[in-house]
Design an enzyme around this catalytic site. Structure first.
Site, PDB file in Angstrom:
ATOM      1  N   ASP A  82       0.595  -1.547  -0.175  1.00  0.00           N
ATOM      2  CA  ASP A  82       0.205  -0.046  -0.396  1.00  0.00           C
ATOM      3  C   ASP A  82       1.204   1.442   0.505  1.00  0.00           C
ATOM      4  O   ASP A  82       1.591   1.108   0.912  1.00  0.00           O
ATOM      5  CB  ASP A  82      -1.267  -0.232   1.858  1.00  0.00           C
ATOM      6  CG  ASP A  82      -1.958   0.942   1.397  1.00  0.00           C
ATOM      7  OD1 ASP A  82      -2.249   1.639   0.004  1.00  0.00           O
ATOM      8  OD2 ASP A  82      -2.248   1.594   2.248  1.00  0.00           O
ATOM      9  N   ASP A 104       2.584   4.977  -6.015  1.00  0.00           N
ATOM     10  CA  ASP A 104       2.219   6.204  -5.240  1.00  0.00           C
ATOM     11  C   ASP A 104       2.995   7.422  -6.503  1.00  0.00           C
ATOM     12  O   ASP A 104       3.654   8.018  -5.362  1.00  0.00           O
ATOM     13  CB  ASP A 104       1.282   6.469  -4.640  1.00  0.00           C
ATOM     14  CG  ASP A 104       0.715   7.567  -3.164  1.00  0.00           C
ATOM     15  OD1 ASP A 104       0.538   8.605  -4.599  1.00  0.00           O
ATOM     16  OD2 ASP A 104       0.651   8.013  -3.055  1.00  0.00           O
ATOM     17  N   GLY A 181      -7.107   8.022   6.930  1.00  0.00           N
ATOM     18  CA  GLY A 181      -7.500   8.278   8.246  1.00  0.00           C
ATOM     19  C   GLY A 181      -8.918   8.557   8.639  1.00  0.00           C
ATOM     20  O   GLY A 181      -9.986   8.602   7.902  1.00  0.00           O
ATOM     21  N   ASP A 258      -8.686   0.496   5.877  1.00  0.00           N
ATOM     22  CA  ASP A 258      -7.642   0.508   7.388  1.00  0.00           C
ATOM     23  C   ASP A 258      -8.411   0.968   8.402  1.00  0.00           C
ATOM     24  O   ASP A 258      -8.127   0.657   9.527  1.00  0.00           O
ATOM     25  CB  ASP A 258      -6.511   1.484   6.924  1.00  0.00           C
ATOM     26  CG  ASP A 258      -4.915   1.032   8.272  1.00  0.00           C
ATOM     27  OD1 ASP A 258      -5.104   0.690   8.831  1.00  0.00           O
ATOM     28  OD2 ASP A 258      -4.165   2.044   7.819  1.00  0.00           O
TER      29      ASP A 258
END
EC number: 4.1.2.13
Length: 311
Positions: A82, A104, A181, A258
Site C-alpha cells: 500500500d 503512489d 484516516g 484501514d
C-alpha cells in the site's frame, strides 16, 4: 491455494458487480480476524501492507503470518504493498514475495508520475507481479502519507486514458471524495462521493479495475466505546457504507479499509481493560480486539463489498 495476484479477482469482481476488500495488516491478531471472517463467508482477500507496517512488524514476519493464514484458510489471498513511495520500496516488496504493489506517484507532476509508474510496471510485470497506480490526491493522514485538504485534488478523467496506456498499470486508484484516516469531514459537513467522476473514468476505461483508498466508515459505535473507556476521540464521520456499496457495484473492484480495523481493535482492548484493569496477559486483551475485527470484516464483506461466496 497459493498466494495469488489480484488480476483474476478483479476480472470477476468487475463482471460480478462487487469489490474485493483490501485490508491493512500490522500484526497476527489483525490478520487472524480478517482471514477468519473471510473464511466464514468464503470471500477472496487482499491483505495490504503499508510502509509503517513494514517498519513496525518487519517484512519477513508479515509475509510468514500471511502465508500461515493462507495455509489455515485455503482462501485466495493477494499480498499488496500500500502506497509504495518510490521504485526501491516497490522492488523490495516484489523481490520479497508480494504479488501486487502500489506505486503512489500522485505527489509528482503528471509526467513524472507516468515515468515512475512505468518503471515499476516494467520491473513488476517481468516477475509476474501486478501494479496499482494513482491519479489525484486524497486528503488525510495514513502512516507516511500526509496530504492537507488544501493540497488534495480530484482525479481528472481526461488524464486517465493517457496514464493507463503509457504506464501499463493493472488498476488505478482515483480520488472522488474519500480520504485517509478517521477524521474525514468537518462538523456539519456531509460525506459526498463524486460518482460523476467515477462514471466518466469508467466510460473512458471500460472494463478497467478502479480502486478507492480512504474508504473506512469510521463506525460511531466504535468511537463511542473508545471514548467511554478512556479515549478522547472527537466525533468522526466516515464514508457511508451505502455509498461504498454503490461504488462496488460499478467499476470499483478494490476498496481499502484501514482506520475501521484500528478502531475495532482499540475498542476491544479499551473495553476489556476498563473492565479488567488488573489483567496483564496480552492474550486476554487482544482476543476481544481480534473478535471485533472478525465481526467488522464480515459485515464489510457481506453488506458493503458484496464479495461473500466469491472465493
Amino acid at each position: 491455494m497459493p498466494i495469488v495476484t489480484s488480476k483474476e479477482m478483479f476480472k470477476k469482481a468487475y463482471d460480478g458487480g462487487y469489490a474485493i476488500g483490501a485490508f491493512n495488516v500490522n500484526n497476527m491478531e489483525i490478520i487472524q480476524g480478517i482471514t477468519e471472517a473471510a473464511k466464514e463467508v468464503n470471500a477472496p482477500l487482499i491483505l495490504q501492507v503499508s510502509a509503517g507496517a513494514r517498519k513496525y512488524a518487519k517484512h519477513v514476519y508479515l509475509m510468514k503470518l500471511i502465508e500461515a493464514a493462507e495455509a489455515d484458510t485455503g482462501l485466495p489471498i493477494c499480498i499488496h504493498l500500500d502506497h509504495g513511495e518510490n521504485f526501491d520500496v516497490c522492488k523490495s516488496c516484489i523481490d520479497g514475495g508480494f504479488t501486487s504493489v502500489m506505486i503512489d506517484g500522485s505527489k509528482h507532476s503528471f509526467e513524472e508520475n507516468i515515468r515512475l509508474t512505468s518503471e515499476v510496471v516494467k520491473y513488476a510485470h517481468d516477475r509476474g507481479v501486478v501494479v496499482e497506480g494513482e491519479l489525484g490526491k486524497l486528503a488525510g493522514i495514513e502512516d507516511d502519507v500526509n496530504v492537507s485538504e488544501e493540497d488534495s485534488s480530484f482525479t481528472r478523467p481526461d488524464e486517465v486514458e493517457e496514464f493507463v496506456s503509457k504506464t501499463g498499470v493493472d488498476s488505478l486508484a482515483i480520488a472522488i471524495g474519500t480520504s485517509h484516516g478517521a477524521y474525514k469531514f468537518k462538523p456539519g459537513q456531509k460525506p459526498r462521493l463524486r460518482f460523476d467522476i467515477l462514471e466518466e473514468v469508467s466510460r473512458r476505461l471500460p472494463g478497467f479495475p478502479i480502486v478507492l483508498h480512504g474508504a473506512s466508515s469510521v463506525i460511531p459505535e466504535l468511537v463511542r466505546i473508545i471514548n467511554e473507556n478512556g479515549g478522547a476521540m472527537p466525533d468522526a464521520i466516515g464514508i457511508p457504507e451505502d455509498m461504498l456499496r454503490q461504488a462496488a457495484r460499478s467499476a470499483v473492484c478494490k476498496i481499502n479499509i484501514d482506520s475501521d480495523l484500528r478502531l475495532a481493535m482499540t475498542a476491544g482492548i479499551r473495553q476489556y481493560m476498563a473492565k479488567n484493569p488488573a489483567h496483564f496477559d496480552p492474550r486476554q486483551y487482544l482476543t476481544p480486539g481480534r473478535d471485533n475485527i472478525r465481526t467488522l470484516v464480515k459485515n464489510k464483506i457481506v453488506n458493503v463489498l458484496g464479495s461473500d461466496g466469491k472465493a
